[in-house]
Motif scaffolding. Sequence first.
Motif, PDB file in Angstrom:
ATOM      1  N   MET A   1       0.831  -1.201   0.000  1.00 43.97           N
ATOM      2  CA  MET A   1       0.000   0.000   0.000  1.00 43.97           C
ATOM      3  C   MET A   1       0.866   1.251   0.000  1.00 43.97           C
ATOM      4  SD  MET A   1      -3.000  -1.001   2.742  1.00 43.97           S
ATOM      5  CE  MET A   1      -3.824   0.586   2.553  1.00 43.97           C
ATOM      6  N   LYS A   2       0.298   2.322  -0.529  1.00 46.77           N
ATOM      7  CA  LYS A   2       0.992   3.602  -0.556  1.00 46.77           C
ATOM      8  C   LYS A   2       0.348   4.549   0.450  1.00 46.77           C
ATOM      9  CE  LYS A   2       2.561   3.235  -5.332  1.00 46.77           C
ATOM     10  NZ  LYS A   2       2.576   3.857  -6.678  1.00 46.77           N
ATOM     11  N   PHE A   3       1.181   5.111   1.318  1.00 41.56           N
ATOM     12  CA  PHE A   3       0.708   5.950   2.411  1.00 41.56           C
ATOM     13  C   PHE A   3       1.214   7.384   2.273  1.00 41.56           C
ATOM     14  CE2 PHE A   3       0.384   1.712   4.036  1.00 41.56           C
ATOM     15  CZ  PHE A   3      -0.657   1.726   4.957  1.00 41.56           C
ATOM     16  N   ALA A   4       0.493   8.292   2.923  1.00 42.81           N
ATOM     17  CA  ALA A   4       0.952   9.670   3.098  1.00 42.81           C
ATOM     18  C   ALA A   4       0.811  10.019   4.570  1.00 42.81           C
ATOM     19  CB  ALA A   4       0.145  10.634   2.236  1.00 42.81           C
ATOM     20  N   ILE A   5       1.671  10.907   5.033  1.00 41.78           N
ATOM     21  CA  ILE A   5       1.634  11.369   6.423  1.00 41.78           C
ATOM     22  C   ILE A   5       1.528  12.887   6.409  1.00 41.78           C
ATOM     23  CG2 ILE A   5       2.877  11.475   8.619  1.00 41.78           C
ATOM     24  CD1 ILE A   5       4.410   8.941   7.690  1.00 41.78           C
ATOM     25  N   VAL A   6       0.558  13.409   7.141  1.00 38.51           N
ATOM     26  CA  VAL A   6       0.395  14.857   7.268  1.00 38.51           C
ATOM     27  C   VAL A   6       0.589  15.225   8.734  1.00 38.51           C
ATOM     28  CG1 VAL A   6      -1.149  16.825   6.992  1.00 38.51           C
ATOM     29  CG2 VAL A   6      -1.219  14.946   5.334  1.00 38.51           C
ATOM     30  N   SER A   7       1.565  16.061   8.994  1.00 34.49           N
ATOM     31  CA  SER A   7       1.841  16.526  10.354  1.00 34.49           C
ATOM     32  C   SER A   7       1.345  17.960  10.479  1.00 34.49           C
ATOM     33  CB  SER A   7       3.341  16.463  10.647  1.00 34.49           C
ATOM     34  OG  SER A   7       3.833  15.150  10.461  1.00 34.49           O
ATOM     35  N   VAL A   8       0.448  18.183  11.428  1.00 32.78           N
ATOM     36  CA  VAL A   8      -0.174  19.495  11.593  1.00 32.78           C
ATOM     37  C   VAL A   8       0.443  20.211  12.793  1.00 32.78           C
ATOM     38  CG1 VAL A   8      -2.334  20.728  11.989  1.00 32.78           C
ATOM     39  CG2 VAL A   8      -2.332  18.614  10.629  1.00 32.78           C
ATOM     40  N   GLY A   9       0.868  21.460  12.584  1.00 32.60           N
ATOM     41  CA  GLY A   9       1.368  22.220  13.729  1.00 32.60           C
ATOM     42  C   GLY A   9       2.310  23.339  13.356  1.00 32.60           C
ATOM     43  N   ASN A  10       1.985  24.550  13.789  1.00 36.13           N
ATOM     44  CA  ASN A  10       2.883  25.686  13.562  1.00 36.13           C
ATOM     45  C   ASN A  10       4.238  25.464  14.219  1.00 36.13           C
ATOM     46  OD1 ASN A  10       0.815  27.006  12.209  1.00 36.13           O
ATOM     47  ND2 ASN A  10       0.129  28.135  14.018  1.00 36.13           N
ATOM     48  N   GLU A  11       4.238  24.743  15.340  1.00 37.33           N
ATOM     49  CA  GLU A  11       5.486  24.515  16.067  1.00 37.33           C
ATOM     50  C   GLU A  11       6.476  23.693  15.247  1.00 37.33           C
ATOM     51  OE1 GLU A  11       2.601  21.254  17.390  1.00 37.33           O
ATOM     52  OE2 GLU A  11       2.550  23.344  16.737  1.00 37.33           O
ATOM     53  N   LEU A  13       6.657  23.861  11.891  1.00 37.33           N
ATOM     54  CA  LEU A  13       7.135  24.751  10.832  1.00 37.33           C
ATOM     55  C   LEU A  13       8.113  25.797  11.360  1.00 37.33           C
ATOM     56  CD1 LEU A  13       3.760  25.182   8.948  1.00 37.33           C
ATOM     57  CD2 LEU A  13       5.788  24.031   8.079  1.00 37.33           C
ATOM     58  N   ARG A  14       8.009  26.112  12.638  1.00 37.30           N
ATOM     59  CA  ARG A  14       8.970  27.045  13.242  1.00 37.30           C
ATOM     60  C   ARG A  14      10.262  26.346  13.652  1.00 37.30           C
ATOM     61  NH1 ARG A  14       4.303  28.991  16.159  1.00 37.30           N
ATOM     62  NH2 ARG A  14       4.982  27.676  17.896  1.00 37.30           N
ATOM     63  N   GLY A  15      10.248  25.034  13.640  1.00 37.55           N
ATOM     64  CA  GLY A  15      11.418  24.294  14.088  1.00 37.55           C
ATOM     65  C   GLY A  15      11.519  24.183  15.592  1.00 37.55           C
ATOM     66  N   ASP A  16      10.411  24.455  16.283  1.00 37.41           N
ATOM     67  CA  ASP A  16      10.430  24.380  17.746  1.00 37.41           C
ATOM     68  C   ASP A  16      10.574  22.942  18.231  1.00 37.41           C
ATOM     69  OD1 ASP A  16      10.110  27.098  17.855  1.00 37.41           O
ATOM     70  OD2 ASP A  16       7.959  27.046  18.262  1.00 37.41           O
ATOM     71  N   ILE A  17      10.003  21.999  17.476  1.00 40.94           N
ATOM     72  CA  ILE A  17      10.117  20.589  17.835  1.00 40.94           C
ATOM     73  C   ILE A  17      10.477  19.779  16.595  1.00 40.94           C
ATOM     74  CG2 ILE A  17       8.463  20.772  19.735  1.00 40.94           C
ATOM     75  CD1 ILE A  17       6.408  19.404  17.948  1.00 40.94           C
ATOM     76  N   VAL A  42       1.991  20.939   7.702  1.00 38.41           N
ATOM     77  CA  VAL A  42       1.100  22.056   7.401  1.00 38.41           C
ATOM     78  C   VAL A  42       0.818  22.858   8.671  1.00 38.41           C
ATOM     79  CG1 VAL A  42      -0.014  20.952   5.435  1.00 38.41           C
ATOM     80  CG2 VAL A  42      -0.921  20.571   7.717  1.00 38.41           C
ATOM     81  N   PRO A  43       0.487  24.137   8.522  1.00 37.78           N
ATOM     82  CA  PRO A  43       0.172  24.965   9.688  1.00 37.78           C
ATOM     83  C   PRO A  43      -1.216  24.655  10.238  1.00 37.78           C
ATOM     84  CG  PRO A  43      -0.119  26.237   7.686  1.00 37.78           C
ATOM     85  CD  PRO A  43       0.461  24.918   7.261  1.00 37.78           C
ATOM     86  N   ASP A  44      -1.510  25.235  11.383  1.00 40.02           N
ATOM     87  CA  ASP A  44      -2.814  25.040  12.031  1.00 40.02           C
ATOM     88  C   ASP A  44      -3.873  25.915  11.360  1.00 40.02           C
ATOM     89  OD1 ASP A  44      -1.939  23.281  14.252  1.00 40.02           O
ATOM     90  OD2 ASP A  44      -0.780  25.030  14.856  1.00 40.02           O
ATOM     91  N   ARG A  45      -4.101  25.684  10.077  1.00 36.98           N
ATOM     92  CA  ARG A  45      -5.110  26.430   9.332  1.00 36.98           C
ATOM     93  C   ARG A  45      -5.964  25.458   8.538  1.00 36.98           C
ATOM     94  NH1 ARG A  45      -0.757  30.246   8.301  1.00 36.98           N
ATOM     95  NH2 ARG A  45      -0.436  29.283   6.253  1.00 36.98           N
TER      96      ARG A  45
END
Length: 221
Positions: A1-11, A13-17, A42-45
């Motif tokens: 199967m082919k998968f995608a992963i979406v990570s949501v969080g401004n933190e 994108l800022r490199g905080d974590i 992606v950001p929290d939008r």
Amino acid sequence: MKFAIVSVGNELLRGDIVNDNAKYIAQKLAALGHSVERIVVVPDRVDDIVEELRRLLKYDFIFVTGGLGATHDDVTAEAIAKALNRSLVLDEKAVKQVKRWTDKKEVVEKVAKIPAESEVIQNDVGVAPAFITGKIAALPGVPAEMRDTFEKIVKRFEKLEVYEEDVIVEGKEEDFLEKLNSVVRKFPDVEIGSYPKPGYVVLKFRGKKERVLEAKREFLS
């Protein structure tokens, strides 16, 4: 199967974590012989999440992490509902999950509101349940909670035959590039990765065992 992963969080994108959640999911799926085709942050939008989800629906399954809490920037459930043209509903099973941890009305009504006709996945570590809507699984962003709910879901996916072998080659990629390209053309069903290190290169061969061994022998001949 082919998968995608979406990570949501401004933190993220800022490199905080560091995005350890995506790494964990990708490694687990790869160990089962599946292919992760995209990892997107992606950001929290809402609109940004919707755009990415609709673009990634061409894959067999999507894991989304983060944005399932009770604060204003937790918008993942809303985005998944919008991406799949479903309404948000206060799910009874999700309500029971949240109330195991808190009876605060504002928390229950926010966290337990998920896309209609979703399957709730119990979170034994924290407040927010995971859920599956169509081919999208939404997981909490807290790493311990993500792992708890992910492990409940990943059991559903079959373990495929996959075999890996590494070859360590001294020198630089350009020293054996012609031979490597020849093997890649001859064995299109074998995934071959080249990873330069100081003074040597690691070649990773991945696929069905007999084909991996054939490709490796061809390269070393």
